[in-house]
Design a protein around this motif. Structure first.
Motif, PDB file in Angstrom:
ATOM      1  N   MET A   1       0.813  -1.217   0.000  1.00  0.00           N
ATOM      2  CA  MET A   1       0.000   0.000   0.000  1.00  0.00           C
ATOM      3  C   MET A   1       0.847   1.268   0.000  1.00  0.00           C
ATOM      4  N   GLY A   2       2.173   1.118   0.122  1.00  0.00           N
ATOM      5  CA  GLY A   2       3.038   2.290   0.162  1.00  0.00           C
ATOM      6  C   GLY A   2       3.321   2.796   1.555  1.00  0.00           C
ATOM      7  N   GLY A   3       2.900   2.034   2.574  1.00  0.00           N
ATOM      8  CA  GLY A   3       3.165   2.422   3.961  1.00  0.00           C
ATOM      9  C   GLY A   3       4.463   1.820   4.456  1.00  0.00           C
ATOM     10  N   HIS A   4       4.610   1.797   5.740  1.00  0.00           N
ATOM     11  CA  HIS A   4       5.828   1.289   6.370  1.00  0.00           C
ATOM     12  C   HIS A   4       5.440   0.187   7.358  1.00  0.00           C
ATOM     13  N   VAL A   5       6.422  -0.359   8.051  1.00  0.00           N
ATOM     14  CA  VAL A   5       6.187  -1.602   8.787  1.00  0.00           C
ATOM     15  C   VAL A   5       6.705  -1.528  10.215  1.00  0.00           C
ATOM     16  N   ARG A   6       5.857  -1.951  11.135  1.00  0.00           N
ATOM     17  CA  ARG A   6       6.285  -2.272  12.494  1.00  0.00           C
ATOM     18  C   ARG A   6       6.301  -3.797  12.571  1.00  0.00           C
ATOM     19  N   VAL A   7       7.395  -4.354  13.069  1.00  0.00           N
ATOM     20  CA  VAL A   7       7.500  -5.807  13.130  1.00  0.00           C
ATOM     21  C   VAL A   7       8.389  -6.181  14.302  1.00  0.00           C
ATOM     22  N   GLY A   8       8.132  -7.333  14.928  1.00  0.00           N
ATOM     23  CA  GLY A   8       9.000  -7.745  16.015  1.00  0.00           C
ATOM     24  C   GLY A   8       8.326  -8.679  17.002  1.00  0.00           C
ATOM     25  N   LEU A   9       9.128  -9.124  17.963  1.00  0.00           N
ATOM     26  CA  LEU A   9       8.668 -10.111  18.937  1.00  0.00           C
ATOM     27  C   LEU A   9       7.622  -9.557  19.885  1.00  0.00           C
ATOM     28  N   GLU A  10       7.550  -8.245  20.048  1.00  0.00           N
ATOM     29  CA  GLU A  10       6.505  -7.696  20.918  1.00  0.00           C
ATOM     30  C   GLU A  10       5.118  -8.075  20.404  1.00  0.00           C
ATOM     31  N   ASP A  11       4.980  -8.173  19.086  1.00  0.00           N
ATOM     32  CA  ASP A  11       3.675  -8.433  18.486  1.00  0.00           C
ATOM     33  C   ASP A  11       3.473  -9.889  18.076  1.00  0.00           C
ATOM     34  N   SER A  12       4.547 -10.613  17.814  1.00  0.00           N
ATOM     35  CA  SER A  12       4.416 -12.021  17.447  1.00  0.00           C
ATOM     36  C   SER A  12       5.714 -12.754  17.746  1.00  0.00           C
ATOM     37  N   LEU A  13       5.608 -13.879  18.430  1.00  0.00           N
ATOM     38  CA  LEU A  13       6.790 -14.653  18.818  1.00  0.00           C
ATOM     39  C   LEU A  13       7.143 -15.736  17.808  1.00  0.00           C
ATOM     40  N   TRP A  14       6.333 -15.860  16.738  1.00  0.00           N
ATOM     41  CA  TRP A  14       6.491 -16.976  15.811  1.00  0.00           C
ATOM     42  C   TRP A  14       6.584 -16.478  14.370  1.00  0.00           C
ATOM     43  N   TYR A  15       7.291 -17.240  13.540  1.00  0.00           N
ATOM     44  CA  TYR A  15       7.320 -16.964  12.111  1.00  0.00           C
ATOM     45  C   TYR A  15       6.033 -17.432  11.429  1.00  0.00           C
ATOM     46  N   ASP A  16       5.435 -18.476  11.951  1.00  0.00           N
ATOM     47  CA  ASP A  16       4.313 -19.112  11.265  1.00  0.00           C
ATOM     48  C   ASP A  16       3.066 -19.118  12.143  1.00  0.00           C
ATOM     49  N   ALA A  17       1.912 -19.142  11.479  1.00  0.00           N
ATOM     50  CA  ALA A  17       0.641 -19.129  12.197  1.00  0.00           C
ATOM     51  C   ALA A  17       0.434 -20.397  13.028  1.00  0.00           C
ATOM     52  N   ALA A  18       1.066 -21.488  12.633  1.00  0.00           N
ATOM     53  CA  ALA A  18       0.920 -22.747  13.373  1.00  0.00           C
ATOM     54  C   ALA A  18       1.788 -22.786  14.627  1.00  0.00           C
ATOM     55  N   LYS A  19       2.615 -21.772  14.806  1.00  0.00           N
ATOM     56  CA  LYS A  19       3.492 -21.664  15.982  1.00  0.00           C
ATOM     57  C   LYS A  19       4.437 -22.853  16.107  1.00  0.00           C
ATOM     58  N   THR A  20       5.107 -23.151  15.017  1.00  0.00           N
ATOM     59  CA  THR A  20       6.091 -24.237  15.036  1.00  0.00           C
ATOM     60  C   THR A  20       7.525 -23.728  14.989  1.00  0.00           C
ATOM     61  N   GLN A  21       7.715 -22.453  14.565  1.00  0.00           N
ATOM     62  CA  GLN A  21       9.059 -21.910  14.386  1.00  0.00           C
ATOM     63  C   GLN A  21       9.202 -20.591  15.143  1.00  0.00           C
ATOM     64  N   PRO A  22       9.929 -20.586  16.262  1.00  0.00           N
ATOM     65  CA  PRO A  22      10.116 -19.349  17.008  1.00  0.00           C
ATOM     66  C   PRO A  22      10.848 -18.301  16.171  1.00  0.00           C
TER      67      PRO A  22
END
Length: 280
Positions: A206-227
């Motif tokens: 959309m042309g915006g920017h990104v906040r990303v990190g462990l504060e918001d999600s501890l996993w790479y995948d939705a199934a929570k198999t890969q920290p």
């Protein structure tokens, strides 16, 4: 400020771990870092010395990187506690624009608290990192805080979707929130938990920017198999950005986009008189 090493070993707790992780994020392509301080027991703290050590350490390890301190009220409720980090003069500081429910607790941000923190940031030349969890928070910032000159340019916002009890993480809601922002507000977006990466990818396209990190999600995948790791989450977003023809901004480019000059100790000594002049 909530996850522990038991939740994910990559969560940085000590000053040294936080500074080292900031450097890894810097190398991965991050231009801005949002930090929380912990005490010797790993609990959220308002000890000024710890905040200062984190900010000083990141400035030394990551030249030019923008630093955002947290004024969260989830653990410490009084203004004097929440405002401690402001005396350490980060480039930005979080300012949640309303109360909300997290899955297991409420985060109360009363109007007088929001306004007092905004004034304290203005007095110190700190740019508020406006946190919007719902559309009404954007309305409050745009139609009241800005109109009353409690918020002045530059404007920077994080849109946070998908926390249980607030706006759901879907394309429609993100578009509605972005369209409600003032035109001169720089924005980043994230999803909470499993919605983090989809919202990150949508924000990039959309042309915006990104906040990303462990504060918001501890996993790479939705199934929570890969920290996950902070740097790994950033690297994934960088790959998405490059795939759609966008390069990650350098810290200097990010400063120019948002409108924040480099903070030195001399520059940080913004006078209260000058701040008051801005709001007349």
């Amino acid at each position: 400020m909530v996850p522990t090493k038991q939740d994910n070993p990559a969560v940085p707790i000590t000053v040294g771990e936080i500074v080292a992780d900031a450097r890894r994020c810097y190398d991965a392509g991050a231009s801005l870092v949002h930090v929380h301080a912990r005490d010797e027991d790993g609990q959220p703290t308002v000890q000024k010395e710890i905040h200062e050590s984190i900010i000083t350490g990141i400035r030394a390890a990551c030249p030019g990187m923008l630093i955002c301190g947290s004024t969260s009220g989830r653990t410490h409720k009084r203004f004097e506690q929440r405002a401690v980090v402001l005396d350490c003069l980060p480039d930005l500081a979080s300012l949640t624009m309303g109360s909300l429910n997290f899955p297991k607790q409420a985060s109360v941000n009363a109007p007088d608290m929001i306004q007092a923190l905004a004034k304290a940031m203005l007095d110190r030349g700190i740019v508020p990192e406006l946190e919007f969890f719902d559309l009404g928070m954007i309305d409050y910032a745009r139609d009241y805080m800005i109109r009353k000159r409690l918020l002045v340019k530059p404007f920077y916002a994080n849109l946070l979707l998908g926390s249980l009890g607030t706006v759901a993480a879907n394309p429609y809601n993100l578009v509605v929130m972005v369209r409600a922002l003032p035109k001169d507000m720089t924005w980043s977006a994230t999803g909470i938990g499993r919605s983090q990466f989809p919202i990150n990818a949508l924000a990039v396209t959309m042309g915006g920017h990104v906040r990303v990190g462990l504060e918001d999600s501890l996993w790479y995948d939705a199934a929570k198999t890969q920290p996950a790791t902070n740097a790994g989450l950033i690297d994934r977003v960088v790959q998405v950005a490059r795939a759609v023809g966008r390069e990650p901004a350098s810290p200097e480019e990010a400063r120019q986009m948002i409108g924040i000059s480099a903070r030195t100790r001399e520059h940080a000594n913004w006078s209260v008189a000058a701040a008051q002049e801005v709001v007349r």
